[in-house]
Design a protein around this motif. Sequence first.
Motif, PDB file in Angstrom:
ATOM      1  N   SER A   1      87.047 -31.273  -1.234  1.00  0.00           N
ATOM      2  CA  SER A   1      87.838 -29.923  -1.804  1.00  0.00           C
ATOM      3  C   SER A   1      86.936 -28.782  -1.494  1.00  0.00           C
ATOM      4  O   SER A   1      87.203 -27.672  -1.171  1.00  0.00           O
ATOM      5  CB  SER A   1      88.379 -30.050  -2.968  1.00  0.00           C
ATOM      6  OG  SER A   1      87.639 -30.449  -3.863  1.00  0.00           O
TER       7      SER A   1
ATOM      8  N   VAL B   1      91.732 -25.290  -5.809  1.00  0.00           N
ATOM      9  CA  VAL B   1      90.654 -26.270  -5.766  1.00  0.00           C
ATOM     10  C   VAL B   1      90.080 -26.352  -7.209  1.00  0.00           C
ATOM     11  O   VAL B   1      89.892 -27.545  -7.547  1.00  0.00           O
ATOM     12  CB  VAL B   1      89.688 -26.151  -4.706  1.00  0.00           C
ATOM     13  CG1 VAL B   1      88.222 -26.887  -5.051  1.00  0.00           C
ATOM     14  CG2 VAL B   1      89.980 -26.249  -3.416  1.00  0.00           C
TER      15      VAL B   1
ATOM     16  N   ALA C   1      93.166 -29.356  -2.209  1.00  0.00           N
ATOM     17  CA  ALA C   1      92.793 -29.129  -0.696  1.00  0.00           C
ATOM     18  C   ALA C   1      94.001 -28.882   0.119  1.00  0.00           C
ATOM     19  O   ALA C   1      93.879 -27.788   0.876  1.00  0.00           O
ATOM     20  CB  ALA C   1      92.069 -30.212  -0.336  1.00  0.00           C
TER      21      ALA C   1
END
Length: 158
Positions: free
Chosen positions: A27, A56, A144
């Motif tokens: 991520s 994130v 993500a």
Amino acid sequence: MSALEVICALIMVVGLFGVVVQVLPGSLIVLGAVLIWAIATGGGAWWVFVIGALAVVAAGVGKYLLAGRGLKRAGVPNSTLIWGGIAGVVGFFVVPVIGLPLFFVLAVFLAEWIRLRDLAPAWSSTKSALKATGVTILVELAGAMVAIGAWVVALIVT
């Protein structure tokens, strides 16, 4: 699509691979690609980066809270996970790619077997650790994907 956007997309694919395989900080790689794009693009692109960063960070916090709750409920101690993590890292280098999950599972099982002195509860704890790992992967993947989704929407709009 510009060359920069193609490069950022490729970096994001690597990041998604890192999220799933848990070898790379996936991520963060995705967020780094969005940051590179935002720096190069400027203007409203910074809002895309902010959305990605929030997603994130929220996923990073959420994955630890959800996994920790499931492991506490199952009675799996942190020391077991530490042994599993150490063995996973060693396994990654001993047997590339598949060594990480293989050694993680074996170490968690052995640590729980030694702690509980019974196969059935040790296997139950191992399954709980695997479920928690799966939850962390899914939550990180969701964060993500939100960052990538915001980037794709920005590309379509501009």
